[in-house]
Design a protein around this motif. Structure first.
Motif, PDB file in Angstrom:
ATOM      1  N   UNK A 181      40.266   7.873 -21.383  1.00 22.43           N
ATOM      2  CA  UNK A 181      40.291   6.787 -20.402  1.00 22.43           C
ATOM      3  C   UNK A 181      38.937   6.093 -20.308  1.00 22.43           C
ATOM      4  N   UNK A 182      37.862   6.873 -20.361  1.00 23.63           N
ATOM      5  CA  UNK A 182      36.532   6.277 -20.325  1.00 23.63           C
ATOM      6  C   UNK A 182      36.297   5.365 -21.529  1.00 23.63           C
ATOM      7  N   UNK A 183      36.754   5.815 -22.689  1.00 25.76           N
ATOM      8  CA  UNK A 183      36.556   5.017 -23.908  1.00 25.76           C
ATOM      9  C   UNK A 183      37.346   3.717 -23.853  1.00 25.76           C
ATOM     10  N   UNK A 184      38.582   3.777 -23.421  1.00 20.79           N
ATOM     11  CA  UNK A 184      39.398   2.569 -23.345  1.00 20.79           C
ATOM     12  C   UNK A 184      38.828   1.588 -22.320  1.00 20.79           C
ATOM     13  N   UNK A 185      38.310   2.117 -21.216  1.00 24.79           N
ATOM     14  CA  UNK A 185      37.683   1.248 -20.210  1.00 24.79           C
ATOM     15  C   UNK A 185      36.434   0.580 -20.771  1.00 24.79           C
ATOM     16  N   UNK A 186      35.671   1.340 -21.566  1.00 21.41           N
ATOM     17  CA  UNK A 186      34.466   0.783 -22.196  1.00 21.41           C
ATOM     18  C   UNK A 186      34.828  -0.367 -23.129  1.00 21.41           C
ATOM     19  N   UNK A 187      35.854  -0.181 -23.934  1.00 22.75           N
ATOM     20  CA  UNK A 187      36.269  -1.222 -24.882  1.00 22.75           C
ATOM     21  C   UNK A 187      36.689  -2.495 -24.151  1.00 22.75           C
ATOM     22  N   UNK A 188      37.422  -2.323 -23.063  1.00 26.25           N
ATOM     23  CA  UNK A 188      37.860  -3.485 -22.292  1.00 26.25           C
ATOM     24  C   UNK A 188      36.680  -4.203 -21.643  1.00 26.25           C
ATOM     25  N   UNK A 189      35.735  -3.431 -21.132  1.00 28.62           N
ATOM     26  CA  UNK A 189      34.590  -4.022 -20.437  1.00 28.62           C
ATOM     27  C   UNK A 189      33.689  -4.803 -21.367  1.00 28.62           C
ATOM     28  N   UNK A 190      33.546  -4.324 -22.606  1.00 37.09           N
ATOM     29  CA  UNK A 190      32.588  -4.930 -23.533  1.00 37.09           C
ATOM     30  C   UNK A 190      33.258  -5.700 -24.670  1.00 37.09           C
ATOM     31  N   UNK A 191      34.504  -6.072 -24.466  1.00 32.83           N
ATOM     32  CA  UNK A 191      35.216  -6.883 -25.456  1.00 32.83           C
ATOM     33  C   UNK A 191      34.402  -8.151 -25.756  1.00 32.83           C
ATOM     34  N   UNK A 192      34.199  -8.430 -27.040  1.00 29.77           N
ATOM     35  CA  UNK A 192      33.412  -9.580 -27.444  1.00 29.77           C
ATOM     36  C   UNK A 192      31.957  -9.266 -27.701  1.00 29.77           C
ATOM     37  N   UNK A 193      31.534  -8.053 -27.345  1.00 36.15           N
ATOM     38  CA  UNK A 193      30.125  -7.676 -27.541  1.00 36.15           C
ATOM     39  C   UNK A 193      30.020  -6.263 -28.092  1.00 36.15           C
TER      40      UNK A 193
END
Length: 278
Positions: A181-193
């Protein structure tokens, strides 16, 4: 031993070759379970071939994922275009295999196993450690390659950074700490960067709580040993128990340095194609 691979259609052949290197180096072990997570399309095409490959050698646990992983964000770096969205499937494994296993040895599709994995399987991990891994040979710290998105004052820029190609996963701890869950949240938060998407996410999620493994369990510099590798046993002489072909050059690409590594890949690929043709 519970060993896992996660791959999409693009890497299916290469994953079966990597699986063959595990089976080839453990001919008399009767407790191998292969957890293979792939797309529904790849599973449909590969199931019979995998059944033939593993028959009498290991138990097959074939898992499938929906297509949601294909829509996860990609890296901003052009040099990583060879990596497919299948890299994200490894993040889903701990939630899909059930409660039967306590630990899982995850291996990338671009590896070759050269010796017994038992010492790796038995590495101690306490109830606060979600995983064990090898420090990355190219991005050794959090600040390497311009720094990782999401790093703040809580993170030491000199903290060691691990490679996600070989992961010994402590399943109960991974789930309790909600690593996926932490990893998926990270990907969503930093999408584009994103830089090294799944790998950066895992390093942040497991920050300060992972066990560092010796380099030979994920050796990323085997190319430096050619042509000497052709003359000697890599596992015995060069201390390479798992070779990882990190980067664009793979045993199946035209620019890969010829030698024992490529020859082994091609030999085992022929064996994999024979399983498919039976």
């Amino acid at each position: 031993m519970d060993i896992a691979f996660a791959f999409d259609e693009t890497y299916a052949d290469h994953a079966q070759v990597a699986i063959e290197t595990v089976l080839e180096t453990h001919p008399h072990r009767d407790d191998l379970t292969m957890w293979l997570l792939t797309s529904e399309e790849a599973a449909k095409r590969r199931e019979r071939s995998l059944e033939r490959q593993l028959a009498g050698r290991a138990r097959l646990r074939l898992l499938t994922a929906g297509d949601e992983f294909r829509s996860l964000p990609s890296s901003k770096h052009q040099e990583l275009t060879y990596i497919t969205p299948g890299m994200y499937l490894r993040l889903l494994l701990p939630e899909l295999i059930g409660d039967g296993a306590q630990r899982l040895l995850y291996l990338d599709a671009d590896i070759q196993v050269w010796s017994d994995l038992s010492p790796l399987w038995e590495v101690p991990m306490d109830d606060e450690v979600p995983l064990a891994a090898v420090r990355d040979a190219f991005s050794g710290t959090f600040e390497s390659y311009g720094g990782m998105p999401g790093v703040d004052e809580r993170h030491d820029p000199q903290a060691p950074y691990f490679n996600s190609g070989v992961l010994l996963i402590n399943l109960p701890v991974w789930r309790r700490q909600r690593i996926t869950e932490q990893c998926l949240a990270y990907l969503a938060e930093h999408d584009g960067n994103l830089r090294f998407p799944d790998q950066d996410a895992l390093n942040l999620a497991a920050y300060g709580r992972w066990v560092r493994l010796p380099h030979y369990w994920n050796h990323m510099h085997s190319h430096r040993m050619e042509p000497a590798l052709n003359e000697q046993d890599p596992a015995a002489v060069w201390d390479m128990r798992i070779m990882h072909f990190a980067g664009k050059r793979k045993p199946w690409t035209e620019d890969f340095l010829p030698g024992v590594r490529q020859e082994r890949y091609r030999t085992l690929l022929g064996r994999v194609h024979a399983f498919a043709a039976e």
